[in-house]
Write a protein that holds these residues in place. Sequence first.
Motif, PDB file in Angstrom:
ATOM      1  N   MET A   1       0.860  -1.179   0.000  1.00  0.00           N
ATOM      2  CA  MET A   1       0.000   0.000   0.000  1.00  0.00           C
ATOM      3  C   MET A   1       0.899   1.232   0.000  1.00  0.00           C
ATOM      4  O   MET A   1       1.746   1.374   0.867  1.00  0.00           O
ATOM      5  CB  MET A   1      -0.903  -0.044   1.237  1.00  0.00           C
ATOM      6  N   ASP A   2       0.698   2.106  -0.972  1.00  0.00           N
ATOM      7  CA  ASP A   2       1.531   3.301  -1.047  1.00  0.00           C
ATOM      8  C   ASP A   2       0.847   4.475  -0.347  1.00  0.00           C
ATOM      9  O   ASP A   2      -0.286   4.383   0.100  1.00  0.00           O
ATOM     10  CB  ASP A   2       1.878   3.625  -2.510  1.00  0.00           C
ATOM     11  N   ILE A   3       1.565   5.577  -0.246  1.00  0.00           N
ATOM     12  CA  ILE A   3       1.100   6.747   0.500  1.00  0.00           C
ATOM     13  C   ILE A   3      -0.172   7.337  -0.117  1.00  0.00           C
ATOM     14  O   ILE A   3      -1.052   7.813   0.595  1.00  0.00           O
ATOM     15  CB  ILE A   3       2.224   7.812   0.629  1.00  0.00           C
ATOM     16  N   LYS A   4      -0.304   7.279  -1.435  1.00  0.00           N
ATOM     17  CA  LYS A   4      -1.482   7.813  -2.119  1.00  0.00           C
ATOM     18  C   LYS A   4      -2.736   7.025  -1.729  1.00  0.00           C
ATOM     19  O   LYS A   4      -3.784   7.607  -1.468  1.00  0.00           O
ATOM     20  CB  LYS A   4      -1.260   7.745  -3.640  1.00  0.00           C
TER      21      LYS A   4
ATOM     22  N   ILE B   1      -3.138   5.372   1.062  1.00  0.00           N
ATOM     23  CA  ILE B   1      -3.402   5.685   2.471  1.00  0.00           C
ATOM     24  C   ILE B   1      -4.118   7.027   2.577  1.00  0.00           C
ATOM     25  O   ILE B   1      -5.086   7.167   3.335  1.00  0.00           O
ATOM     26  CB  ILE B   1      -2.092   5.679   3.286  1.00  0.00           C
ATOM     27  N   GLN B   2      -3.675   8.030   1.813  1.00  0.00           N
ATOM     28  CA  GLN B   2      -4.332   9.334   1.836  1.00  0.00           C
ATOM     29  C   GLN B   2      -5.783   9.236   1.353  1.00  0.00           C
ATOM     30  O   GLN B   2      -6.682   9.860   1.927  1.00  0.00           O
ATOM     31  CB  GLN B   2      -3.554  10.332   0.970  1.00  0.00           C
ATOM     32  N   ASN B   3      -6.020   8.445   0.318  1.00  0.00           N
ATOM     33  CA  ASN B   3      -7.392   8.252  -0.176  1.00  0.00           C
ATOM     34  C   ASN B   3      -8.253   7.556   0.875  1.00  0.00           C
ATOM     35  O   ASN B   3      -9.422   7.892   1.045  1.00  0.00           O
ATOM     36  CB  ASN B   3      -7.393   7.449  -1.479  1.00  0.00           C
TER      37      ASN B   3
ATOM     38  N   ASP C   1      -1.158  -8.118   5.282  1.00  0.00           N
ATOM     39  CA  ASP C   1      -0.014  -8.972   5.583  1.00  0.00           C
ATOM     40  C   ASP C   1       1.134  -8.230   6.261  1.00  0.00           C
ATOM     41  O   ASP C   1       1.664  -8.675   7.271  1.00  0.00           O
ATOM     42  CB  ASP C   1       0.498  -9.645   4.310  1.00  0.00           C
ATOM     43  N   ASP C   2       1.525  -7.095   5.710  1.00  0.00           N
ATOM     44  CA  ASP C   2       2.715  -6.419   6.220  1.00  0.00           C
ATOM     45  C   ASP C   2       2.439  -5.017   6.749  1.00  0.00           C
ATOM     46  O   ASP C   2       3.379  -4.261   6.998  1.00  0.00           O
ATOM     47  CB  ASP C   2       3.782  -6.347   5.121  1.00  0.00           C
ATOM     48  N   ILE C   3       1.177  -4.654   6.942  1.00  0.00           N
ATOM     49  CA  ILE C   3       0.891  -3.290   7.376  1.00  0.00           C
ATOM     50  C   ILE C   3      -0.373  -3.268   8.236  1.00  0.00           C
ATOM     51  O   ILE C   3      -1.297  -4.045   8.012  1.00  0.00           O
ATOM     52  CB  ILE C   3       0.732  -2.358   6.150  1.00  0.00           C
ATOM     53  N   LYS C   4      -0.364  -2.391   9.256  1.00  0.00           N
ATOM     54  CA  LYS C   4      -1.536  -2.161  10.093  1.00  0.00           C
ATOM     55  C   LYS C   4      -1.824  -0.673  10.072  1.00  0.00           C
ATOM     56  O   LYS C   4      -0.933   0.132  10.294  1.00  0.00           O
ATOM     57  CB  LYS C   4      -1.277  -2.587  11.539  1.00  0.00           C
TER      58      LYS C   4
ATOM     59  N   GLN D   1       4.448  -0.625  10.012  1.00  0.00           N
ATOM     60  CA  GLN D   1       4.999  -1.550   9.029  1.00  0.00           C
ATOM     61  C   GLN D   1       5.571  -2.737   9.787  1.00  0.00           C
ATOM     62  O   GLN D   1       6.395  -2.580  10.679  1.00  0.00           O
ATOM     63  CB  GLN D   1       6.108  -0.863   8.220  1.00  0.00           C
ATOM     64  N   ILE D   2       5.113  -3.933   9.445  1.00  0.00           N
ATOM     65  CA  ILE D   2       5.595  -5.150  10.092  1.00  0.00           C
ATOM     66  C   ILE D   2       6.616  -5.793   9.166  1.00  0.00           C
ATOM     67  O   ILE D   2       6.318  -6.066   8.006  1.00  0.00           O
ATOM     68  CB  ILE D   2       4.436  -6.124  10.355  1.00  0.00           C
ATOM     69  N   PRO D   3       7.831  -6.036   9.679  1.00  0.00           N
ATOM     70  CA  PRO D   3       8.845  -6.653   8.819  1.00  0.00           C
ATOM     71  C   PRO D   3       8.425  -8.062   8.410  1.00  0.00           C
ATOM     72  O   PRO D   3       7.913  -8.825   9.226  1.00  0.00           O
ATOM     73  CB  PRO D   3      10.109  -6.673   9.678  1.00  0.00           C
TER      74      PRO D   3
END
Length: 159
Positions: free
Chosen positions: A1-4, A6-8, A26-29, A47-49
């Motif tokens: 998931m990119d910053i754009k 997330i902003q949307n 999977d890798d992000i909360k 961000q979860i490694p």
Amino acid sequence: MDIKEIQNLIKFVAKSGASEVKLEMDDIKITIKTGGEERDTTTFVQQIPMSAPVAQTVAPAASAPTTAAPASATSEDNSKFITIKSPIIGTFYRKPSPDKPVFVEVGKSIKEGDVLCVIEAMKLFNEIESEVSGKIVKILVDDSSPVEYDQPLFLVDPS
């Protein structure tokens, strides 16, 4: 998931009127909390490694049952109680006016039709009446606090 994206997502949640949204992949909360009238938006991204060592993933899993046990015990205890919820959005008051006594206290027996509290919405004071008979077990909201629609206000023991 990119910053754009997330902003949307933040914009969508702010427009929807939801007070809190949690998204786990999977890798992000992501947790997005919006304020009531002010429309403040707080976003937490974690961000979860992906290559986490096994020792790190085992420790939280071992502690999970200990945190889940009290929560399940609480829900079992509360399952025998009836929850009285707010029918409207507004400000919760336990008294009809500042110089009067509170409507109900913990331990007080109530019957159907008894006034439990007042919720002020748009300068109108709405009396909230009980739809059940029983005994007040817990008051879940502080006096003069804002409440949302369908927010739990009281726990009542019907027995």
